[in-house]
Each structure stands twice: as structure tokens, then as C-alpha cells.
Design an enzyme around this catalytic site. Structure first.
Site, PDB file in Angstrom:
ATOM      1  N   SER A   1       0.806  -1.224   0.000  1.00 32.78           N
ATOM      2  CA  SER A   1       0.000   0.000   0.000  1.00 32.78           C
ATOM      3  C   SER A   1       0.839   1.274   0.000  1.00 32.78           C
ATOM      4  CB  SER A   1      -0.938   0.012   1.207  1.00 32.78           C
ATOM      5  OG  SER A   1      -0.208   0.135   2.418  1.00 32.78           O
TER       6      SER A   1
ATOM      7  N   LYS B   1       1.084   4.709   7.033  1.00 33.79           N
ATOM      8  CA  LYS B   1       0.554   5.566   5.974  1.00 33.79           C
ATOM      9  C   LYS B   1       1.265   6.920   6.042  1.00 33.79           C
ATOM     10  CE  LYS B   1      -2.705   2.533   4.986  1.00 33.79           C
ATOM     11  NZ  LYS B   1      -2.596   1.684   3.782  1.00 33.79           N
TER      12      LYS B   1
END
Length: 304
Positions: free
Chosen positions: A101, A169
Site C-alpha cells: 500500500s 501511511k
């Protein structure tokens, strides 16, 4: 004639006397030898007893020495574990990247160092590790021996708390920031369009349209592989509306340290936000009431 027998008798008597005396002397001599043997036997027994006593004492000393050595080794081990626990709790930890991701900034299997001491000093563009805010992950807890081993390593701080429930993230919005994506590739923060050089090649800023203002005490996060990242955009109907509580931030990722061929710094992301102004409004609390429905777009892939 008569004097002969007397003489002989006297001779015999003297001889008998001599003979009688000689065995007595021999007996005395034999008794002395026996006493000597008994003395020598007693000496041998005493020496044997002393040897056994010395041997027992030597064995006890060796046992005490071994116990001391084990005690010192155990003390060193305890101190080492305590130092590692303190370092991992308050200074720095390493985490392994579980998915794609964050490609190409981070690849699956990369190991990154994360500083803990500045977890409350997060900025736009930082890559942060945080605990799952509201079932973003579907991790199954290990059971049996593996579960017990993990619990033990967590208890002594070798593994972090909430092991297996961490995400990584990039911070896009801080409290008060107005973050807008038109779904066609444009992403702005406080009215300034971002040019994100860290995105995976061929990916746009966001194919999902959204318009959010980050509330007080929260951040808005997105993965660098935007089409394969289940980030804030896809959790807008959870309890936090897709925002991540700052209290869930474990630390800031600073470097890729493994494998060596991927060694790189992760601190350059802030440059992308250098022209973004401060929020024009004071951050508000997280809105109450039912959350808005999820975006209509679906997430490509299964990366987190």
C-alpha cells in the site's frame, strides 16, 4: 659327679630363663609392630577422611561458584532485556512492511525504523505507524503456543503493544486542514494543490472524491500506492469518520534499513507541503451523529 647335673640344670635353667625371656621380648616387639600398623591404618583412615572432606568442600565451592556465575549471567540478561524494552518503548522500534500500500516508497518485506519519542510531533508528509483505529485490519490473533510466546514478548516489551495491529501511511491532513480530492487526480490541502513525487508511478492522487476538514486531535492519512491502499478515504463511515486519532500514532518512520539495497530516508515528504498554509479555521471536534456512507468507488487489490 653331682656337680655335673647341677651344672647342667643350671645351664638348662639359665637356658630356660633365656628362652622364657626371649618370647616375651618378641611379643613386645610384635605388639609394637601391631600398634605401628594400627597407627598407620588410623593415619590412612584420617587421611582418607580428610580427603573426602576436602573433596566435599571443593565440590561445594564449585557449586557456589557456578551459582554465582549463573546469577551474574542472569543479571546481565535481565539488564539487557530491560534496556531493549526501554529503547523499544520510548526511543525506537523497527517494523516490517506487510503489504504494497506504500509502494514504491516502501515495498512489502522492507524493515523501517520508527522513532517513538516524537510521536506527538507529527507533520504533513510524515510516514507514521499507528494502531488500528477501528477494524481497518482483519488480523487474526495467534493462539496456542504461538499466542503465548507473543504475549510473553509483548509483556517484556520485545514486541510492541497491539502486535499485528499496526498500519503505516502518510500524513496528508493535520487538525484543521481542509483536504479535497475531485476524484480525477487533483488533491488540495487548504486550497493548495499537491504535487506528490512519492506516489507510485502511474497512480493519481486519488480516484475517490472526498471533501473533509480534519477535526481536533486527528489526522488524515493515505498510502503512496493510492489505488491499492485502504486508508482514510475508505473508512469514512467508521467511528472516527476515517480520521486517525493522534493518540494512536506509535511513531514516525525515518529510514528503510532492510534490505540494504532499499536503504533510504523517509523524511523528505514534508517538502511537498512546504507551500501549504496554516488552516484558516480553528479545528473542531469530531462531528457527532451518523457517518456519511462509504465512497462509491471500490478499492483495487487488498493492500492496507
Amino acid at each position: 659327679m653331682s656337680s655335673g647335673p647341677d651344672q647342667n640344670l643350671q645351664d638348662r635353667t639359665d637356658g630356660d630363663t633365656d628362652e622364657a625371656v626371649t618370647p616375651g621380648k618378641n611379643l613386645w616387639a610384635d605388639s609394637s609392630h601391631q600398634n605401628d600398623r594400627r597407627d598407620k591404618g588410623g593415619t590412612h583412615k584420617d587421611n582418607a577422611g580428610a580427603f573426602e572432606t576436602a573433596q566435599s568442600a571443593s565440590l561445594g565451592e564449585r557449586l557456589v561458584f557456578r551459582l554465582k556465575q549463573w546469577g551474574i549471567t542472569l543479571s546481565y540478561l535481565v539488564v539487557a532485556v530491560a534496556i531493549i524494552a526501554l529503547i523499544r518503548t520510548f526511543i525506537i522500534q523497527s517494523f516490517t512492511i506487510p503489504s504494497g500500500s506504500m509502494e514504491n516508497t516502501l515495498n512489502e518485506g522492507d524493515r523501517v525504523t520508527v522513532t517513538m519519542y516524537d510521536s506527538d510531533k507529527v507533520h504533513r508528509g510524515d510516514v507514521v505507524v499507528f494502531t488500528d483505529p477501528d477494524h481497518w485490519l482483519t488480523t487474526q490473533e495467534p493462539t496456542g503456543l504461538q499466542g503465548a510466546a507473543q504475549d510473553f514478548l509483548v509483556a517484556i516489551r520485545i514486541f510492541p503493544q497491539n502486535a499485528g495491529h499496526h498500519l503505516i501511511k502518510r500524513v496528508i491532513g493535520m487538525p484543521g486542514d481542509h483536504v479535497v480530492a475531485d476524484g480525477k487526480g487533483s488533491l488540495t490541502v487548504n486550497g493548495v494543490e499537491l504535487h506528490e513525487g512519492y506516489l507510485k508511478p502511474g497512480r493519481s492522487a486519488s480516484e475517490v472524491a472526498f471533501d473533509v476538514t480534519v477535526p481536533e486531535g486527528y489526522i488524515w492519512v493515505m498510502g503512496d500506492n493510492r489505488s491499492n491502499s485502504s486508508d482514510s478515504r475508505y473508512h469514512q463511515n467508521d467511528v472516527h469518520r476515517g480520521f486517525v486519532p493522534l493518540s494512536n500514532v506509535v511513531g514516525v518512520a525515518k529510514n528503510v534499513v532492510w534490505p540494504y539495497s532499499h536503504w533510504s530516508s523517509l523524511t523528505s515528504g514534508q517538502e511537498v507541503f512546504s507551500q501549504v498554509p496554516k488552516p484558516t479555521s480553528t479545528p473542531t471536534a469530531l462531528p457527532a451523529g451518523p457517518a456519511a456512507p462509504n465512497p462509491a468507488s471500490t478499492l483495487a487489490g487488498s493492500g492496507d
